[in-house]
Enzyme design. Structure first.
Site, PDB file in Angstrom:
ATOM      1  N   CYS A   5       0.807  -1.236   0.000  1.00  8.66           N
ATOM      2  CA  CYS A   5       0.000   0.000   0.000  1.00  8.66           C
ATOM      3  C   CYS A   5       0.841   1.288   0.000  1.00  8.66           C
ATOM      4  CB  CYS A   5      -0.931   0.008   1.210  1.00  8.66           C
ATOM      5  SG  CYS A   5      -2.004   1.463   1.212  1.00  8.66           S
TER       6      CYS A   5
ATOM      7  N   VAL B 164      -6.488   0.372   4.872  1.00 10.62           N
ATOM      8  CA  VAL B 164      -5.259   0.779   5.545  1.00 10.62           C
ATOM      9  C   VAL B 164      -4.779   2.062   4.850  1.00 10.62           C
ATOM     10  CG1 VAL B 164      -4.573  -1.531   6.264  1.00 10.62           C
ATOM     11  CG2 VAL B 164      -3.861  -0.716   4.012  1.00 10.62           C
TER      12      VAL B 164
ATOM     13  N   GLU C 131      -7.345   7.253   7.301  1.00 12.52           N
ATOM     14  CA  GLU C 131      -7.052   8.146   6.173  1.00 12.52           C
ATOM     15  C   GLU C 131      -5.603   8.644   6.292  1.00 12.52           C
ATOM     16  OE1 GLU C 131      -8.554   9.077   3.204  1.00 12.52           O
ATOM     17  OE2 GLU C 131      -9.826   7.387   3.746  1.00 12.52           O
ATOM     18  N   SER C 132      -4.811   8.296   5.280  1.00 11.11           N
ATOM     19  CA  SER C 132      -3.370   8.577   5.333  1.00 11.11           C
ATOM     20  C   SER C 132      -3.055  10.062   5.525  1.00 11.11           C
ATOM     21  CB  SER C 132      -2.693   8.053   4.067  1.00 11.11           C
ATOM     22  OG  SER C 132      -3.215   8.666   2.915  1.00 11.11           O
TER      23      SER C 132
END
Ligand SMILES: N[C@@H](CCC(=O)N[C@@H](CS)C(=O)NCC(=O)O)C(=O)O
Length: 220
Positions: free
Chosen positions: A11, A51, A63-64
Site C-alpha cells: 500500500c 489501511v 485516512e493517510s
C-alpha cells in the site's frame, strides 16, 4: 505512547505514513494484514475497511493524509512550510499526489492497449502540471524536505516499476524537473526502509495478476 500502524505490504498510502514516521524519527510498531482476508479486529477498528490505520493506545486514526498531518503536528519540528498559504498549497499538491497514485493503479488495471494509452495520457497531463509547479530545487519547496515530498515518494517509486515494463512512462525530455525531483526523492535513505524489501517483486506480481495490458507486455 508508541503508535502502531496497520499496513498492507503493497500500500502506497501506508508508505506515506511510514516515511513520515521515519523522517521524524518516531518509534513505532507496524502490523501487516492481508486485505483480501482481513482479520475481524481490523474490520472492527477501520471504519472504511482500508489501511493505513494508526493506533495510539485505544484511539484510532484512519485516512493517510489525516495520519500524516497528526504525526507532523505531534512529533518534532513540522515538515510543512510555515507560511499558511504555502502550507495550504502544499496540502493541495499532496491531494494531487493521491490522484497520481490512482492513475498508477488504473494503468495496472487497464484491460487493453487503448485503455492503457488513455490512462497514460491522463498521467502525462498530470506530470505536465507538476512540471510547471516545480522550481528546480532538490525538493518541492527548495532545499528543505516537506510532507509534500513524502506524499509523492511512493508514487514515483511505483512509476519506476511501471516504466521498467512500459518504457516512456517516465519522460525526462517532457518532464525534466519532475524526473529530477523523483530521482532526488528515490535517493533518500528512508525510501528503502519504508517498504518491505520485496516491494518491487510484489508490485510486478500484482501487474502480472491483473491480467491487463501491462501483463501482456511482461509476458512478451
Ligand atoms: N484515501 C485512503 C486510501 C487508502 C486505500 O485505498 N488503501 C487501500 C490499500 S492501498 C485499501 O485499504 N483498500 C482496501 C479496500 O478498499 O477495501 C487513504 O489515503 O488512506
Amino acid at each position: 505512547m508508541k503508535p502502531k500502524l496497520i499496513s498492507f505490504k503493497l500500500c502506497p498510502f501506508v508508505q506515506k505514513a511510514v516515511l513520515t514516521l521515519l523522517e521524524k524519527d518516531i518509534d513505532f510498531d507496524i502490523e501487516y494484514i492481508d486485505l483480501e482476508n482481513p482479520p475481524t479486529w481490523f474490520n472492527d477498528i477501520s471504519p472504511l475497511g482500508k489501511v493505513p490505520v494508526l493506533q495510539i493506545g485505544d484511539q484510532v486514526l484512519f485516512e493517510s493524509s489525516v495520519i500524516v498531518e497528526y504525526l507532523d503536528e505531534v512529533y518534532g519540528d513540522s515538515l510543512h512550510p510555515h507560511d499558511p498559504l504555502l502550507k495550504a498549497q502544499n496540502r493541495s499538491w499532496m491531494e494531487f499526489g493521491n490522484e497520481c497514485l490512482m492513475n498508477g493503479y488504473n494503468l495496472i488495471h487497464a484491460a487493453d492497449e487503448a485503455a492503457f494509452n488513455e490512462q497514460r495520457e491522463a498521467l502525462m497531463k498530470k506530470m505536465d502540471r507538476l512540471e510547471n509547479e516545480l522550481q528546480g530545487g532538490r525538493f518541492f519547496n527548495g532545499d528543505k524536505l516537506s510532507l509534500v515530498d513524502l506524499s509523492f515518494t511512493p508514487f514515483f517509486q511505483r512509476l519506476e516499476y511501471l516504466n521498467d515494463v512500459s518504457p516512456g512512462i517516465i519522460d525526462r525530455t517532457r518532464h525534466p524537473q519532475v524526473t529530477q525531483w523523483s530521482e532526488n526523492l528515490m535517493a533518500m535513505d528512508t525510501v528503502k526502509q519504508s517498504t518491505v524489501p520485496e516491494i518491487e517483486q510484489l508490485y510486478k506480481d500484482m501487474m502480472q495478476k491483473s491480467g491487463g495490458h501491462l501483463s501482456t507486455l511482461m509476458a512478451a
